[in-house]
Write a protein that holds these residues in place. Structure first.
Motif, PDB file in Angstrom:
ATOM      1  N   LYS A 123     -56.269  -8.499 -28.481  1.00  0.00           N
ATOM      2  CA  LYS A 123     -56.560  -9.245 -28.240  1.00  0.00           C
ATOM      3  C   LYS A 123     -56.871 -10.413 -29.039  1.00  0.00           C
ATOM      4  O   LYS A 123     -57.565 -11.363 -29.125  1.00  0.00           O
ATOM      5  CB  LYS A 123     -57.156  -9.264 -26.670  1.00  0.00           C
ATOM      6  CG  LYS A 123     -56.210  -8.974 -25.458  1.00  0.00           C
ATOM      7  CD  LYS A 123     -57.435  -8.569 -24.099  1.00  0.00           C
ATOM      8  CE  LYS A 123     -56.587  -8.083 -22.934  1.00  0.00           C
ATOM      9  NZ  LYS A 123     -57.505  -8.230 -22.191  1.00  0.00           N
ATOM     10  N   ARG A 124     -58.178  -9.772 -29.963  1.00  0.00           N
ATOM     11  CA  ARG A 124     -58.400 -10.301 -30.947  1.00  0.00           C
ATOM     12  C   ARG A 124     -57.477 -10.400 -32.476  1.00  0.00           C
ATOM     13  O   ARG A 124     -58.523 -10.568 -33.457  1.00  0.00           O
ATOM     14  CB  ARG A 124     -60.132  -9.348 -31.215  1.00  0.00           C
ATOM     15  CG  ARG A 124     -60.984  -9.426 -30.695  1.00  0.00           C
ATOM     16  CD  ARG A 124     -61.861  -8.271 -30.711  1.00  0.00           C
ATOM     17  NE  ARG A 124     -61.677  -7.396 -30.676  1.00  0.00           N
ATOM     18  CZ  ARG A 124     -61.696  -6.153 -31.780  1.00  0.00           C
ATOM     19  NH1 ARG A 124     -62.515  -7.112 -32.866  1.00  0.00           N
ATOM     20  NH2 ARG A 124     -61.461  -5.065 -31.765  1.00  0.00           N
ATOM     21  N   SER A 166     -58.302  -4.116 -27.010  1.00  0.00           N
ATOM     22  CA  SER A 166     -59.360  -4.857 -27.468  1.00  0.00           C
ATOM     23  C   SER A 166     -58.978  -5.618 -28.965  1.00  0.00           C
ATOM     24  O   SER A 166     -59.244  -6.630 -29.040  1.00  0.00           O
ATOM     25  CB  SER A 166     -60.238  -4.276 -27.505  1.00  0.00           C
ATOM     26  OG  SER A 166     -61.089  -5.087 -28.779  1.00  0.00           O
ATOM     27  N   LYS A 178     -56.795  -7.720 -34.322  1.00  0.00           N
ATOM     28  CA  LYS A 178     -56.914  -6.920 -35.664  1.00  0.00           C
ATOM     29  C   LYS A 178     -55.545  -6.153 -34.936  1.00  0.00           C
ATOM     30  O   LYS A 178     -55.204  -6.006 -33.988  1.00  0.00           O
ATOM     31  CB  LYS A 178     -58.428  -6.681 -35.271  1.00  0.00           C
ATOM     32  CG  LYS A 178     -59.506  -7.717 -35.110  1.00  0.00           C
ATOM     33  CD  LYS A 178     -59.910  -8.240 -35.781  1.00  0.00           C
ATOM     34  CE  LYS A 178     -61.067  -8.927 -35.912  1.00  0.00           C
ATOM     35  NZ  LYS A 178     -62.027  -9.558 -37.023  1.00  0.00           N
TER      36      LYS A 178
END
Length: 411
Positions: A406-407, A403, A409
């Motif tokens: 993909k962002r 997650s 971060k």
């Protein structure tokens, strides 16, 4: 006789594939019965709305055929359709011929059967339903599709067991579960030895060979339940179905077994997180179902259970107050757990195995290019904060990393 009248009679005369109670067929029959009255406008609108929700008339009727529960489909699922009487085979073929014609009826055929010119004009303003295409193997000449239908049912089951592969026990009934865990055996990491034992047992079961009831016990988060879910997804095309029951429904095992006793499908009755208090008498029903009841073992049913407790029955301090009672409790515990022919242990992994699992899951997710040292360090920190290493912990960590990745971060 008009086309509409013929189709109405066809619906009334269905014998083997008797789908007259289906909502779309009922709406069509109501429409055909109302062509001589003003009510036809209401019934045509209702039928159009129902067919539109199903995609097309051909698609819906062919789906009804593929999921029908009748003498032919049940025998075909067991590979015994050739043992059926000629009357049943001919009846099934004739019903399929009628259903193919029913699925081809158009709005114009209904309008032509209406006598009132004004009503006809209004009916033409209602959109015509889509006849569409049938689902395979029902392509054309349905009456000659019995052999291909039999092959379909051998692979996919019959009735509600063709619509769904997973079920639950609710209100004393076997109820379909529409959304299931999509876990596959390839998606499970490590524990190959333990998992292979369950795979071999399940494969023997679906092939009709002797197989054992299975107890998967061990630490939480080690993949016991995921293994069972993955087995269903792996073998569902070979006739395997699963009925999950809560521990509170163990007392209903006899009823469940009776409902599926004559089915040609193979059923695993699955009980997750199984354990009993020492004063809980429902475990006697489980003992009888595993082995020892008057009805005996059924060749189409196995029980798979997961538990964090090897002996399944929780023992209180008062149960151990004297040696005689202690011995009784011990025998009771062993008599239950030992009736599972196969007991498989899943224990939490050590550090190295835990990091291997993290790495394998990350590679499956397309995260192989991530810094390996940082990945392992962060995985250890994640496990420490959550109280220990486990495959579940590894998956949750990789979910978090994916997650963040993909962002864009940091993790």
């Amino acid at each position: 006789m008009t086309e509409a009248e013929k189709i109405k009679y066809y619906i009334e005369s269905l014998c083997i594939y008797d789908i007259k109670d289906d909502s779309v067929i009922k709406a069509l029959y109501s429409l055909l019965c109302s062509v001589k009255s003003e009510q036809v406008l209401v019934t045509q609108r209702r039928f159009f709305n129902l067919v539109s929700q199903e995609g097309s008339l051909n698609k819906h009727i062919s789906r009804c055929i593929l999921t029908c529960d009748n003498e032919f489909t049940k025998a075909a699922a067991a590979g015994r359709e050739k043992e059926l009487s000629r009357a049943v085979i001919m009846g099934a073929a004739e019903d399929l011929r009628k259903l193919e014609e029913i699925s081809s009826i158009t709005a114009n055929a209904v309008i032509d059967a209406v006598d009132d010119a004004d009503i006809k004009e209004v009916m033409k303003t209602i959109p015509q339903w889509d006849n569409g295409k049938a689902l395979p193997p029902l392509t054309e000449n349905w009456a000659q599709s019995l052999e291909s239908l039999a092959e379909y049912h051998r692979k996919n089951g019959y009735g509600m067991y063709a619509k769904n592969i997973a079920f639950t026990w609710r209100d004393k009934r076997i109820c379909p579960v529409s959304s299931i865990d999509t876990m596959t055996l390839d998606g499970l990491k490590n524990y190959e030895v333990q998992r292979q034992k369950v795979i071999d047992n399940t494969e023997s079961f679906v092939l009709g060979h002797p197989a054992n009831n299975v107890l998967l016990y061990g630490d939480r988060g080690t993949g016991k339940s995921s293994t069972v879910h993955a087995l269903l997804n792996e073998y569902c095309t070979q006739g395997l179905r699963m009925i999950e029951i809560p521990k509170s429904a163990v007392a209903d095992l006899t009823q469940i077994r009776e409902q599926i006793a004559d089915s040609p499908m193979k059923f695993i009755i699955y009980i997750d997180d199984l354990s009993f208090d020492s004063n809980d008498t429902s475990f006697s029903e489980l003992k009888a179902a595993l082995e020892g009841s008057l009805s005996g073992r059924q060749s189409n049913i196995l029980i798979y259970a997961t538990s964090n407790r090897r002996h399944l029955i929780k023992e209180s301090f008062s149960d151990r107050q004297n040696d005689i009672n202690k011995n009784d409790i011990m025998q009771e515990q062993l008599s239950l757990s030992d009736r599972f022919g196969l007991t498989i242990t899943f224990l939490n992994p050590g550090k190295q195995e835990y990091l291997e699992i993290v790495t394998k899951i990350a590679e499956d997710r397309g995260l192989a290019d991530l810094d390996r040292e940082h990945l392992h360090y962060a995985a250890e920190q994640w496990a420490t904060r959550r109280g220990g290493r486990s495959p579940r912990c590894a998956k949750q960590f990789v979910d978090y990393v994916e997650s963040c990745h993909k962002r864009g971060k940091d993790w």
